[in-house]
Each structure stands twice: as structure tokens, then as C-alpha cells.
Enzyme design. Structure first.
Site, PDB file in Angstrom:
ATOM      1  CG  ASP A 119       7.429   9.469  13.767  1.00 35.87           C
ATOM      2  OD1 ASP A 119       6.524   9.755  13.225  1.00 35.87           O
ATOM      3  OD2 ASP A 119       8.381  10.316  13.883  1.00 35.87           O
ATOM      4  CE  LYS A 167       8.184  12.999   5.898  1.00 29.71           C
ATOM      5  NZ  LYS A 167       8.267  14.602   5.978  1.00 29.71           N
ATOM      6  CD  GLU A 217      -2.540   1.451   2.646  1.00 35.16           C
ATOM      7  OE1 GLU A 217      -2.460   0.785   3.401  1.00 35.16           O
ATOM      8  OE2 GLU A 217      -3.028   2.602   2.762  1.00 35.16           O
ATOM      9  CG  ASP A 234       7.798  15.285  16.350  1.00 41.68           C
ATOM     10  OD1 ASP A 234       8.668  16.107  16.620  1.00 41.68           O
ATOM     11  OD2 ASP A 234       6.780  15.172  15.436  1.00 41.68           O
ATOM     12  NE  ARG A 294       7.770  20.565  10.916  1.00 42.63           N
ATOM     13  CZ  ARG A 294       6.452  21.099  11.279  1.00 42.63           C
ATOM     14  NH1 ARG A 294       6.145  22.313  11.145  1.00 42.63           N
ATOM     15  NH2 ARG A 294       5.565  20.318  11.871  1.00 42.63           N
TER      16      ARG A 294
END
Lengths: 452, 452
Positions: free
Chosen positions: A142, A355, A74, A144, A195
């Protein structure tokens, strides 16, 4: 160097409409929009590499290859007006390339490999049971930096600077080492999120086939910093000794905390900040002694943060301290500030989308480039290539021979070379071996069953 | 397993030699089972599994769970003839396999509960029995050699001491994903993808294998069920099997015994003090609108019957409300019949039983309906308001909402009960009439103790 080349070629060519002595403007203003993106997708996005990666060796060149494998993966696209389309799938690299160029997605996410082509999932819904389900998915992480907002004072929210970015470096070192040394994984890709964070893709076959429960087990193993904004104590280290993983991580944590972080964040020179630290110490007599010492605003030659941290450690770890809980505070404080903070839900579920590398971050225009974990201290997010810079470089190189050589000389070239040589090639080699071995085993088995 | 009619006496072979231990349910036993035992044993085992499910949702800790399981087995799985205990255990397990193999959700639940049951039964056994059980599993893992041991000895010791326990002498080298719970809690040393499991931690491994074997067995059972058994047994076992997975297992409250009658005068007051939220909500809507649609009339009406409202009083009650909206004549013409029907005085004269929580939760109220389970069917704001009206606020309210979010509606109701009455309700709420009778019990005993 690029500029010189451009000027050389200019002498040989006549540029229409440009007057003598007028220097062409290669500058591309910073930004992120569909025009820029179209060029990026037209000239830069590495379709072949992404397709090879996602095929995991199923390129049809061996009888053991699964031709349906790539088509069952997917992808999801976020289009220009925040329109989000899931369950996109593609038969081959041309399909993938055409779709991306045509739709020009602002973001591309990668999901799991399903049991059947996701585009056809509704056809299977009728037969009941669990026919449409994820069967393979990389183990992903992930991290952050905004999750560290309560402990970084140089930046907040979406901002990142050279003082706080090293928190990501610490996270990479600790997790990467655990994944390789403890869990035995080899094919690991770390990517800058564009970012303020990093993503990790663990691509070994064994990792891809882990179920949700096994992923949860790995995540819990790595989960040390717990609690939310309401809990005072977020790290509790129990036991007479540390588990080897904790011990190893403690060294990384300690080195960064003591040598850089305590000073760069002024943890002890600001009263509000050191009060928060004192709150973590369960012994009133110690905290009041330290508070007393620190009321005195006397300046010293050495960094006040280092000095005060030293005083705190001394009191907590002195021979007089019998209670393990008190001695442990030192490590707990360091872990609270700098130990990796994971988003557990991302890693626990096979169907979580993440992502894709080599996307562009809409808010910064930066490319999500790979990070080499062996040299992660050297990665500087502000030097990651941006969309506008790449377009500028394209402009400058456009006057030379087009094609791959141009790409190699842009600021994306280095990332692509790293991706290919350090990640993709070893991965594909290993995949091919797996496919060959599995095929050989199957052939052996069927020939065994034929013999009576 | 052969199911025989009830006329014949069962010819079960004598129980095995050794001390009671846990069967591994590897294959269906060569036993004859009486038809009524087929269902009865399954119901008893189901009570154990549901008891475990309840205890887990209530967040019981491992040491508490040991006692919970011990009690559940004592209460439900014993048998007057000691030699039959093992047979009951085995038969009930295999019957429930038939019941729970038929759908993915059912399989998941059954697998989870049976695995938990196995885990705590193992812990309740003596260490000799545990070692014997381990041998039965016949695990394909090797113990580590002396050389390997020397290599990792200090790390193994560190892990043991980090758990404040002592190191073992025998270690098995096992792929880490076979012991996910040990990995998750950092209670095992792992290196390059392998966990070094000490013999005293081997339960984790056994549980993984037990679970995986049962999972495969369920899939096979499902195939046999759909292809053969269901049709073959459609007049005998199939209806029993199909009813078992949705059955409510407690008393049916169709004949209220305990509290005799309640009179109309008292209704308002007891509605406030002892009705569960679902019935209170319907009651208040009835008072507000002077009307309820069919679903609401059934749910509330049967509940009131179970609570002890006699037919004449029921007719008077509904009439007094409805006639304010539709008039007395229309009530007598259109609604009275339905109420008498509920009490078994009309039509086929079935004395309908009040609905259980299971039935209420699975109902589907439409527009204008107020029945169903408010924890499931009300929007969050409305539910919060309704709970506030009952006097549930602050911490207690948040705990209830937390259960609601996790779809544990009956537990939410149980917490409401506990908050409203200031007393604990250990067995949980399974039936609105149970809520009522538990409430009355508590209030009566308080009145009595006040009086003395």
C-alpha cells in the site's frame, strides 16, 4: 459517440412524459451515496471476476479442487454509518453478490483465507491451540502519496496532481520490477486506491503461502527510505558498490528526479527547500560554498533548479572528494525524495485487510481500477472513472440493449478487459496447472504407498 | 531417554570422540538420566534461554550477543566432568521440549530462543567445525554450475562489495524464502525467486532448517505428551515439567540476610530511595488510605519481610496505618493474624516467600486493588505520574513507556532502576527484593566512598 447513439434511438422511440424537442438530461451530479452505490452494485460491480479471482482455480471442475477454499476467505464491509463488520464469508458467487447488493457496503476489504470458515471461528476457539489462523494471503503493498508530504510542494494531504502523481509511477516501476525479476513472482495486480495512492496484490501461490516472517524479509529488502519526521537522514547507502537491486532502482530514481521532479517541485529555487537538502550533506565547506553561490539571485536561461542541482552534483562527485559518504550524498538525496515509501505493517502481516479492487472511494467517487505496470506513466488518476460518470453512461446506454454490451462501452469496460486478459486469465491458467500437478502428485504418492 | 531413580548411578556412555560441537537434537538419545538431573539440567538450560531472551529485548547487537551466549553457556551449561557436558546439553534440550511443547505461546518462545542459541553457538565455532556441521544438515540444495556462475558473476561480486567483503567461490542456489535474514538485509543476490548464497553465508540457511525441524518436532512431542506421557508420568515427571515453564529461577528472598533489620523510622526514607515502583505505589496508597485490600497486604507485606522487617515491627507498622481507619481494636482482631501468618507464626506455619515479578505481573488486581505490576496494570497517565514522582522524566521516561508498550514490564522496571540510581543493572529485575538489595548495594557503596 455515446451521445449520438442516444439521439438516434430517440427518434425511434416515444418517451413517455417527454415533450417533443426536450432533450433528456443524462447528467448525474457528482457524489457518493447509497443510492448511487446501489446502482453500481446492481449493474457494474464485477462479481463473477472477483469470485473467479478469489477462487484461484477451485471451481469444482477438477477432482483436485478444494470446494471450501472460497468460503474460507474473509471479507469485511464498512456500512453506511461507519459500521464495520468483519469475518464475512460466502459460499459462492451468488452468496457474495446477494450480500453486497443487500448491504450496499461503502467499502469492501479483503482479508486472508483462513484454516476454517471465518464465520464459524468461534466454534473452534474452545479446542485451544491455533486452529483458527490465516493460511493463505496475497502479498500486498500500500503506497500513499501523503507519506511524501515532506517532499512535495505542489499538493498536501489528500490532494494529488500531475506533478506529484509520478511519484507513484516510480514506486510501481521499482517494486514491480523487483517482484518479478528478483523474487520471481508473475501474477501481480496494481490498483489505483481511488484517491491518492496505489495498492499491489501479488497472487502467485508461493506469495500467498508466505508467512509473516518471510513477508517481513521481502519488505525489508525493499525498504530503503527509513526514518520519520525527526530524522534528518532518511536514506543511507553504504558499501563500495550498490546491491544490484539498489543500482537498478537508482536509475529509475535518477531519471525521474533529474528530469522532472527537481523542476516541478522547485527544489532549488526556494531557499527553505534547498536548505533542507543542504542539511543532508555532511561537509560544511561544500554546503557553504553552494549557499554562497545561490545567494546570488541572478536569473539564467536554463531552469534554475537544474543548474543548481548540477552544481551540487559537481562539487560532491568531483575527483577531490575522497570520502565515500560525501560522494554517496548525491544518490541519497535523490532516493530521499523519490524512492518508494512503503507502509511496512500492511505487507508484513497475513491478517491485514486491504480494500478490494473495483470498490468506489467515498471521498472522490472514483473506482479503484487496475493500473498496467508496463504503462504506468500513462495512468492519470483524474481520468479514472467516477461513480457519477458511470451512472451517466448507464443512463445514455439504457435506451439501447442492456446487459454486458452496455458495461463494455462504459469507462469501466477498459479496466475490466485489462483485468481479465492481463491478470485473471493467466492467473487462473497457472492455478489450474498447480491444482492438476498437486493432484497428480498425490495420486502418485498414494499409489506408491500401496505397492509393497 | 530413560529416567532412573537417584539411587542408581547413571550409566551414561562415554562422550564421543571429536572436539565439542553443537548437537542437532535429531532424536532423543539412548541415555539414562537421574531424576534430579532431569530437573536440574533443564533449569540450567532455561537460565541460558531466559538470558538470551533478556539480552534480545534489551536490543543487544549481534556481536554483543555472541559474548552473551558464550558467558551464559560457561556459567550454566558446564559440568565438573568434561565428558558430561554434551550429555547435559542434549538432556536439557529434550526435557525443555517436553516443557515447552504444550502450548502455542510456549512453543513460539522456545523455538525462538533455541534458534538464537544455535545461531550464536555456530558463530562461536571454528570454521572446520562449521563446515562439519553444515555437512550434517545434509541440505537439498545444489551449488551453481560454472555456466550459471559466469552468467551472474558480476552481480555476485557487486553484492559482496556492497557489504565490503570479498566474493566467494562456491554458491548455493536456494529459494529466497529459505534465507529470509539475508534477503532482509540485502546481503544476497536474488534472481527469479532464487537466492545465490555463498558458502560463507550459509548460516542463514542452517538456521532456517534448524528452526523448521525443531518446530515440527515440538508438534510431535506435544502429541506424544498429551496422548501418553502426561498420564503415564503423572506422579513423577509431569509435576516437574508443569512447574518448569512458570518457575522463577532466582533466590527466593524469604530469609533476608544481607542487610539485617530495617527499623520503622527508616521505612519512609528507604521506600523513597530503594523500593521498586510496585511496592512504592502500594506503600503510598497505604499511607493515603490507611488501608489495603488483601492482595496489596500480601504483596507489600511479604516484600517487607524479605527486606528485613521483623514481625514485631511489621505489626507496629501496619497497625499504625490501619488503626487510623479501622481503629486499633479492629486491627488486632481482623488483620494482625494475617500478618503473623505471613511470618509463619500461625496456621500451618509456612514461611511464605515474597512474590517474584513473574507472579506479580500475572496477578489480576480488581477494583480497589493497588497490587500487581504498575507497568502492566496502571493506565498510562497514572503510570507516567507515578514515574515522575520517582524522578523519572524526559528521555528516560519515554524509554520506559516504550518497553511498557511492548509488554516488557520487567525491562521497564530495570530502566526505571537505572534512571533512578544512575547506574546500570545488567541482569535485569526479576524480583522486587532484588531491586531493593541492588539499590541498597549501590547506595551503601556511594556512602562508603563518600565517607573515605
Amino acid at each position: 459517440m455515446a451521445r449520438e447513439e442516444a439521439e438516434d434511438t430517440r427518434e425511434d422511440m416515444v418517451i413517455d412524459g417527454v415533450e417533443e424537442g426536450h432533450k433528456p438530461n443524462y447528467e448525474v451530479p457528482d457524489g457518493f451515496n447509497s443510492d448511487y452505490l446501489m446502482i453500481y452494485y446492481g449493474k457494474f460491480f464485477p462479481y463473477a471476476e472477483m469470485h473467479k479471482w478469489m477462487s484461484y482455480g477451485n471451481d469444482g471442475k477438477h477432482p483436485g479442487c478444494d470446494q471450501s477454499y472460497f468460503g474460507r476467505r474473509e471479507f469485511s464491509f464498512t456500512l453506511e454509518n461507519d459500521i464495520y463488520v468483519r469475518f464475512q464469508s460466502f459460499n459462492d458467487v451468488a452468496d457474495l453478490e446477494n450480500a453486497i447488493k443487500k448491504k450496499c457496503p461503502f467499502k469492501i476489504d479483503i482479508g486472508p483465507v483462513y484454516s476454517v470458515d471465518p464465520a464459524k471461528r468461534n466454534a473452534y476457539a474452545q479446542s485451544g491451540g491455533n486452529v483458527f489462523r490465516p493460511v493463505e494471503r496475497e502479498l500486498v503493498f500500500d503506497i500513499d502519496i501523503s507519506d511524501y508530504d515532506d517532499v512535495r510542494f505542489c499538493c498536501k494531504g489528500a490532494d494529488v496532481c500531475s506533478e506529484c502523481w509520478p511519484l507513484m509511477t516510480v514506486a510501481i516501476k521499482i517494486i514491480d520490477t523487483a517482484l518479478r525479476e528478483d523474487f520471481g513472482f508473475n501474477h501481480i495486480l496494481w490498483v489505483y486506491s481511488g484517491r491518492r495512492g496505489v495498492h499491489c496484490w501479488v497472487c502467485d501461490g508461493k506469495a500467498r503461502r508466505l508467512d509473516d516472517g518471510q513477508r517481513a524479509a521481502i519488505v525489508n529488502y525493499l525498504h530503503v527510505h527509513k526514518g520519520n519526521e525527526h530524522s534528518i537522514k532518511k536514506v543511507t547507502l553504504v558499501g563500495q558498490t550498490f546491491h544490484p537491486f539498489i543500482g537498478r532502482s537508482a536509475e529509475v530514481v535518477k531519471e525521474f528526479f533529474e528530469e522532472k521532479f527537481v523542476s516541478s517541485q522547485n527544489l532549488f529555487s526556494d531557499e527553505d527547500r534547498y536548505e533542507k537538502i543542504l542539511e543532508m550533506i555532511p561537509d560544511e565547506s561544500i554546503t557553504s560554498e553552494l549557499r554562497g553561490k545561490w545567494q546570488d539571485k541572478k536569473r539564467s536561461r536554463d531552469d534554475i533548479n537544474v543548474v543548481r542541482w548540477g552544481q551540487l552534483k559537481h562539487l560532491l562527485q568531483s575527483g577531490k572528494q575522497k570520502m565515500l559518504g560525501v560522494r554517496r550524498c548525491v544518490e541519497e538525496i535523490m532516493f530521499t525524495f523519490t524512492y518508494p515509501r512503503l507502509d511496512l505493517e500492511v505487507s508484513k502481516h497475513m491478517n491485514h485487510l486491504l480494500k478490494a479492487p473495483f470498490c468506489i472511494h467515498p471521498k472522490t467517487g472514483r473506482v479503484c481500477v487496475p493500473i498496467d505496470p508496463k504503462h504506468c506513466e500513462d495512468f492519470d488518476p483524474s481520468s479514472a472513472p467516477t461513480l457519477s460518470r458511470l451512472l451517466e453512461e448507464l443512463n445514455m446506454g439504457a435506451l439501447g440493449n442492456g446487459g454486458e454490451e452496455v458495461l463494455e462501452n462504459t469507462s469501466l469496460g477498459k479496466s475490466l478487459r485489462y483485468f481479465r486478459s492481463s491478470f485473471l486469465h493467466p492467473l487462473l491458467k497457472s492455478c489450474k496447472e498447480d491444482i492438476e500437478n498437486a493432484y497428480a502428485a498425490k495420486v502418485q504418492q498414494s499409489s506408491n504407498s500401496l505397492s509393497w | 531417554m530413560e529416567i532412573v531413580g537417584s539411587r542408581r548411578k547413571s550409566l551414561l556412555p562415554p562422550a564421543g570422540n571429536a572436539a565439542p560441537t553443537i548437537p542437532l537434537y535429531r532424536s532423543a538419545p539412548e541415555l539414562e538420566v537421574r531424576l534430579e538431573d532431569f530437573e536440574l539440567y533443564a533449569v540450567h538450560r532455561l537460565r541460558v534461554l531466559k538470558g538470551i531472551s533478556d539480552a534480545l529485548s534489551r536490543g543487544k547487537k549481534p556481536n554483543e550477543m555472541e559474548n552473551v551466549v558464550k558467558e551464559l553457556l560457561k556459567v550454566h551449561m558446564s559440568h565438573p566432568e568434561a565428558s558430561q557436558v554434551m550429555n547435559k546439553d542434549i538432556i536439557s534440550h529434550f526435557v525443555l521440549r517436553l516443557v515447552y511443547c504444550r502450548e502455542e505461546e510456549l512453543r513460539k518462545w522456545f523455538l525462538s530462543m533455541e534458534t538464537t542459541l544455535f545461531r550464536y553457538r555456530f558463530l562461536l565455532e571454528t570454521s572446520e567445525a562449521q563446515i562439519a556441521l553444515m555437512a550434517e544438515f545434509d541440505l537439498p540444495y545444489k551449488t551453481i554450475t560454472n555456466a550459471e556462475y559466469e552468467n551472474v558473476k558480476d552481480k555476485l561480486n557487486k553484492v559482496a562489495r556492497s557489504m565490503n567483503s570479498s566474493a566467494d567461490t562456491i554458491y548455493y542456489k536456494v529459494p529466497f524464502e529459505k534465507v529470509p535474514d539475508l534477503v532482509a538485509r540485502r546481503e544476497v543476490f536474488i534472481m527469479k525467486g532464487y537466492a545465490y548464497v555463498p558458502r560463507n553465508q550459509v548460516l542463514s540457511l542452517l538456521v532456517t532448517h534448524y528452526r523448521s525441524n525443531l518446530s515440527k518436532a515440538l508438534v510431535l512431542t506435544n502429541r506424544k505428551w498429551t496422548s501418553m506421557i502426561r498420564e503415564q508420568e503423572k506422579d513423577r515427571l509431569t509435576p516437574i515439567v508443569e512447574a518448569l515453564s512458570t518457575s522463577y529461577l532466582g533466590p527466593d528472598y524469604s530469609q533476608p540476610k544481607d542487610f539485617g533489620e530495617i527499623s520503622l523510622r527508616d521505612i519512609d526514607q528507604i521506600a523513597r530511595s530503594s523500593f521498586p515502583l510496585c511496592m512504592r505505589y502500594l506503600f503510598e496508597k497505604l499511607k493515603e488510605d490507611h488501608h489495603l485490600k488483601h492482595g496489596g497486604r500480601m504483596q507489600l507485606g511479604l516484600f517487607l519481610k524479605g527486606v528485613g522487617l521483623k514481625l514485631d515491627d511489621a505489626l507496629a507498622f501496619w497497625k499504625s496505618e490501619f488503626s487510623k481507619k479501622v481503629g486499633a481494636e479492629r486491627f488486632d482482631k481482623e488483620y494482625a493474624y494475617g500478618i503473623r501468618h505471613n511470618y509463619g507464626k500461625e496456621g500451618k506455619r509456612t514461611d511464605y516467600t515474597p512474590y517474584s515479578c513473574q507472579k506479580i505481573i500475572s496477578s489480576t488486581p480488581g477494583v480497589g486493588d493497588h497490587h500487581g505490576c504498575p507497568y502492566r496494570h496502571l493506565r498510562e497517565e497514572n503510570l507516567r505520574a507515578a514515574l515522575n514522582n520517582m524522578g523519572v522524566a524526559n528521555r528516560a521516561l519515554e524509554d520506559v513507556m516504550d518497553k511498557v508498550r511492548n509488554k516488557h514490564y520487567q525491562l521497564a522496571c530495570t530502566l526505571t532502576f537505572e534512571a533512578v540510581h544512575g547506574a546500570s543493572c545488567d541482569q535485569g529485575i526479576n524480583h522486587p527484593n532484588q531491586y531493593y538489595s541492588d539499590s541498597k548495594t549501590i547506595l551503601e557503596s556511594r556512602n562508603n566512598s563518600k565517607g573515605t
